[in-house]
Design a protein around this motif. Structure first.
Motif, PDB file in Angstrom:
ATOM      1  N   CYS A  78       0.808  -1.217   0.000  1.00  0.00           N
ATOM      2  CA  CYS A  78       0.000   0.000   0.000  1.00  0.00           C
ATOM      3  C   CYS A  78       0.844   1.271   0.000  1.00  0.00           C
ATOM      4  O   CYS A  78       1.752   1.426   0.821  1.00  0.00           O
ATOM      5  CB  CYS A  78      -0.933   0.002   1.212  1.00  0.00           C
ATOM      6  SG  CYS A  78      -2.051   1.424   1.233  1.00  0.00           S
ATOM      7  N   GLY A  79       0.491   2.193  -0.870  1.00  0.00           N
ATOM      8  CA  GLY A  79       1.245   3.431  -1.000  1.00  0.00           C
ATOM      9  C   GLY A  79       1.088   4.402   0.152  1.00  0.00           C
ATOM     10  O   GLY A  79       1.910   5.312   0.309  1.00  0.00           O
ATOM     11  N   ASN A  84       6.053   4.943   4.386  1.00  0.00           N
ATOM     12  CA  ASN A  84       6.312   5.707   3.169  1.00  0.00           C
ATOM     13  C   ASN A  84       6.531   7.179   3.521  1.00  0.00           C
ATOM     14  O   ASN A  84       5.587   7.964   3.613  1.00  0.00           O
ATOM     15  CB  ASN A  84       5.152   5.553   2.178  1.00  0.00           C
ATOM     16  CG  ASN A  84       5.396   6.329   0.885  1.00  0.00           C
ATOM     17  OD1 ASN A  84       6.487   6.860   0.660  1.00  0.00           O
ATOM     18  ND2 ASN A  84       4.383   6.392   0.031  1.00  0.00           N
ATOM     19  N   HIS A 244       3.093  -0.046  -6.101  1.00  0.00           N
ATOM     20  CA  HIS A 244       3.451   1.326  -5.758  1.00  0.00           C
ATOM     21  C   HIS A 244       4.963   1.365  -5.549  1.00  0.00           C
ATOM     22  O   HIS A 244       5.528   0.487  -4.890  1.00  0.00           O
ATOM     23  CB  HIS A 244       2.721   1.771  -4.481  1.00  0.00           C
ATOM     24  CG  HIS A 244       2.915   3.220  -4.152  1.00  0.00           C
ATOM     25  ND1 HIS A 244       4.098   3.712  -3.634  1.00  0.00           N
ATOM     26  CD2 HIS A 244       2.078   4.287  -4.267  1.00  0.00           C
ATOM     27  CE1 HIS A 244       3.973   5.025  -3.439  1.00  0.00           C
ATOM     28  NE2 HIS A 244       2.761   5.387  -3.814  1.00  0.00           N
ATOM     29  N   HIS A 245       5.606   2.402  -6.089  1.00  0.00           N
ATOM     30  CA  HIS A 245       7.074   2.446  -6.130  1.00  0.00           C
ATOM     31  C   HIS A 245       7.723   2.576  -4.757  1.00  0.00           C
ATOM     32  O   HIS A 245       8.910   2.295  -4.614  1.00  0.00           O
ATOM     33  CB  HIS A 245       7.543   3.591  -7.029  1.00  0.00           C
ATOM     34  CG  HIS A 245       7.150   4.949  -6.533  1.00  0.00           C
ATOM     35  ND1 HIS A 245       5.875   5.461  -6.669  1.00  0.00           N
ATOM     36  CD2 HIS A 245       7.874   5.909  -5.889  1.00  0.00           C
ATOM     37  CE1 HIS A 245       5.819   6.669  -6.138  1.00  0.00           C
ATOM     38  NE2 HIS A 245       7.010   6.969  -5.642  1.00  0.00           N
ATOM     39  N   GLU A 246       6.969   2.986  -3.729  1.00  0.00           N
ATOM     40  CA  GLU A 246       7.541   3.152  -2.390  1.00  0.00           C
ATOM     41  C   GLU A 246       7.115   2.023  -1.449  1.00  0.00           C
ATOM     42  O   GLU A 246       6.901   2.258  -0.266  1.00  0.00           O
ATOM     43  CB  GLU A 246       7.113   4.502  -1.801  1.00  0.00           C
ATOM     44  CG  GLU A 246       7.708   5.712  -2.515  1.00  0.00           C
ATOM     45  CD  GLU A 246       9.177   5.925  -2.179  1.00  0.00           C
ATOM     46  OE1 GLU A 246       9.687   5.186  -1.320  1.00  0.00           O
ATOM     47  OE2 GLU A 246       9.792   6.816  -2.781  1.00  0.00           O
ATOM     48  N   THR A 247       6.979   0.818  -1.968  1.00  0.00           N
ATOM     49  CA  THR A 247       6.593  -0.343  -1.154  1.00  0.00           C
ATOM     50  C   THR A 247       7.540  -1.498  -1.428  1.00  0.00           C
ATOM     51  O   THR A 247       8.253  -1.502  -2.438  1.00  0.00           O
ATOM     52  CB  THR A 247       5.154  -0.803  -1.471  1.00  0.00           C
ATOM     53  OG1 THR A 247       5.127  -1.360  -2.786  1.00  0.00           O
ATOM     54  CG2 THR A 247       4.159   0.346  -1.372  1.00  0.00           C
ATOM     55  N   ALA A 250       7.376  -3.027  -4.992  1.00  0.00           N
ATOM     56  CA  ALA A 250       7.470  -2.057  -6.087  1.00  0.00           C
ATOM     57  C   ALA A 250       7.722  -2.721  -7.434  1.00  0.00           C
ATOM     58  O   ALA A 250       7.215  -2.269  -8.473  1.00  0.00           O
ATOM     59  CB  ALA A 250       8.577  -1.049  -5.792  1.00  0.00           C
ATOM     60  N   LEU A 315      -2.589   7.959  -2.881  1.00  0.00           N
ATOM     61  CA  LEU A 315      -2.071   7.025  -3.879  1.00  0.00           C
ATOM     62  C   LEU A 315      -1.801   5.672  -3.228  1.00  0.00           C
ATOM     63  O   LEU A 315      -0.735   5.439  -2.658  1.00  0.00           O
ATOM     64  CB  LEU A 315      -0.798   7.576  -4.510  1.00  0.00           C
ATOM     65  CG  LEU A 315      -0.981   8.766  -5.458  1.00  0.00           C
ATOM     66  CD1 LEU A 315       0.361   9.206  -6.039  1.00  0.00           C
ATOM     67  CD2 LEU A 315      -1.958   8.441  -6.584  1.00  0.00           C
ATOM     68  N   TYR A 317      -1.598   3.076  -5.028  1.00  0.00           N
ATOM     69  CA  TYR A 317      -0.776   2.406  -6.043  1.00  0.00           C
ATOM     70  C   TYR A 317      -0.400   3.450  -7.086  1.00  0.00           C
ATOM     71  O   TYR A 317      -0.963   4.549  -7.141  1.00  0.00           O
ATOM     72  CB  TYR A 317      -1.536   1.241  -6.680  1.00  0.00           C
ATOM     73  CG  TYR A 317      -2.950   1.588  -7.098  1.00  0.00           C
ATOM     74  CD1 TYR A 317      -3.208   2.234  -8.303  1.00  0.00           C
ATOM     75  CD2 TYR A 317      -4.033   1.302  -6.267  1.00  0.00           C
ATOM     76  CE1 TYR A 317      -4.496   2.578  -8.676  1.00  0.00           C
ATOM     77  CE2 TYR A 317      -5.326   1.644  -6.633  1.00  0.00           C
ATOM     78  CZ  TYR A 317      -5.549   2.280  -7.840  1.00  0.00           C
ATOM     79  OH  TYR A 317      -6.832   2.623  -8.189  1.00  0.00           O
ATOM     80  N   ASP A 318       0.564   3.121  -7.931  1.00  0.00           N
ATOM     81  CA  ASP A 318       1.057   4.068  -8.934  1.00  0.00           C
ATOM     82  C   ASP A 318       0.050   4.268 -10.069  1.00  0.00           C
ATOM     83  O   ASP A 318      -0.720   3.357 -10.412  1.00  0.00           O
ATOM     84  CB  ASP A 318       2.385   3.572  -9.519  1.00  0.00           C
ATOM     85  CG  ASP A 318       3.544   3.728  -8.546  1.00  0.00           C
ATOM     86  OD1 ASP A 318       3.395   4.457  -7.549  1.00  0.00           O
ATOM     87  OD2 ASP A 318       4.597   3.097  -8.782  1.00  0.00           O
ATOM     88  N   LYS A 320      -2.620   5.946 -10.400  1.00  0.00           N
ATOM     89  CA  LYS A 320      -4.057   5.947 -10.105  1.00  0.00           C
ATOM     90  C   LYS A 320      -4.775   7.059 -10.871  1.00  0.00           C
ATOM     91  O   LYS A 320      -4.271   8.175 -10.987  1.00  0.00           O
ATOM     92  CB  LYS A 320      -4.253   6.149  -8.598  1.00  0.00           C
ATOM     93  CG  LYS A 320      -5.705   6.231  -8.156  1.00  0.00           C
ATOM     94  CD  LYS A 320      -5.769   6.617  -6.687  1.00  0.00           C
ATOM     95  CE  LYS A 320      -7.185   6.986  -6.287  1.00  0.00           C
ATOM     96  NZ  LYS A 320      -7.232   7.581  -4.952  1.00  0.00           N
TER      97      LYS A 320
END
Length: 355
Positions: A78-79, A84, A244-247, A250, A315, A317-318, A320
């Protein structure tokens, strides 16, 4: 199993599901693992017929208000997870939320969905105050909450304050799979207990799961479908896993529109009267994802009523959808898109027939 025989088997099981509303676990696994494009088309034909029998060609709209992106949890996918540090956090005030409802009511929305992370700032007192204020100002509207795991007493207080519905995705039924997606302290067992608590209190309950989440197997999805049959919720929300890129996930592959839409069709046959959204995540990974969802048996869309300046901050996820047809301002475009496939958006609370 040779392809023709496989396809015949899957079609037979889909027909059985349509007639009986039940499959055994091994049958669910077969329907999911051995699916073919022709079997999917057969499924969609049946699912559309069932959906139209119960709900006609109406598409219900829910006004989504993402009122906080603070969260105490650290779910690996989860973003807005608490770890995060790049997330731009925000909270909407009661006045902000009521302004969103005011705008939505003028546009024709008769259900408001308050969704947020598990934010300790929103105590029972604060949330009950917000729910009561919406109920007083918009007495002909339904209030739906989606704020995660809380105590039985908390759920009861929110229900007594005027909340009608509660959305809590179980994410995955299997306890071992759940542990691979969540940090210690969160469990599939507690998640499911919350759902049973909500039903006991009297909510119209919604649950659901991610499609294509890391480590997911057809056996996991079969367990999810068996749980849906047992719980018999009024709403089911499923959507593809989108990284999501910060999980920690990613770089994991995302879920597909193909499998998501196929499962929507199966859920429509399993729970003929259920409220079934074509989700934002589905519209994110496929330009016509929501149309595909509606044509597979879905009957709900949830445009975003959140203030424009916070939409890009919630966000999960990426990539969105935050503008365009996802935004409530573009409701006319959404109406045209639904009319283009033979359906129409209706101004209604859109209560479930599955009560």
């Amino acid at each position: 199993m040779i392809p023709a025989k496989r396809e015949e088997t899957v079609k037979n099981l889909i027909g059985k599901l349509c007639l009986t509303g039940h499959l055994k676990k091994a049958e669910w696994v077969t329907v999911i693992r051995e699916r073919t494009p022709a079997a999917a088309e057969y499924l969609f034909d049946l699912a559309r017929a069932v959906r139209i029998r119960h709900y006609g060609r109406d598409v219900y709209i829910r006004g989504l208000i993402e009122f906080t992106n603070y969260c105490k949890n650290d779910c690996y996918y989860c973003g807005i997870r608490k770890s995060n540090a790049g997330a731009r956090r925000y909270r909407l005030s009661q006045e902000d939320i009521l302004a969103c409802c005011e705008q939505g009511y003028a546009l024709g929305f008769r259900t408001f969905v308050l969704q947020g992370g598990e934010d300790g700032y929103f105590t029972d007192e604060r949330l009950c105050g917000i729910v009561s204020a919406i109920r007083i100002r918009f007495p002909d509207c339904a209030v739906t909450l989606s704020v995660g795991e809380r105590s039985f007493d908390s759920y009861r207080r929110l229900y007594e304050a005027g909340a009608d519905r509660y959305l809590l995705r179980h994410e995955t039924y299997d306890a071992a799979h759940y542990r691979r997606l969540h940090p210690p302290g969160l469990s599939a067992g507690h998640r499911k207990k919350c759902l049973w608590d909500l039903k006991k209190i009297g909510y119209q309950v919604g649950t659901g799961f991610m499609v294509g989440s890391p480590y997911q197997t057809p056996e996991n999805l079969a367990d999810d479908m068996l749980f849906l049959e047992k719980l018999n919720p009024q709403m089911v929300g499923i959507g593809p896993f989108v990284p999501h890129h910060e999980t920690p996930f990613a770089d994991a592959p995302g879920g597909t529109a193909e499998l998501t839409v196929y499962l929507l069709g199966l859920i429509r046959l399993l729970l003929p009267r259920v409220l079934l959204p074509a989700t934002t995540a589905l519209g994110t990974i496929a330009r016509d994802g929501r149309e595909q969802g509606i044509l597979a048996g879905a009957n709900v869309i949830m445009p975003n009523l959140s203030p424009p300046d916070v939409r890009e901050k919630y966000l999960l996820y990426d990539n969105k959808l935050c503008t365009g047809d996802e935004a409530a301002e573009s409701l006319n475009d959404l109406k045209k898109r639904m009319e283009g496939i033979g359906y129409h958006i209706t101004v209604s609370r859109g209560d479930s027939l599955n009560v």
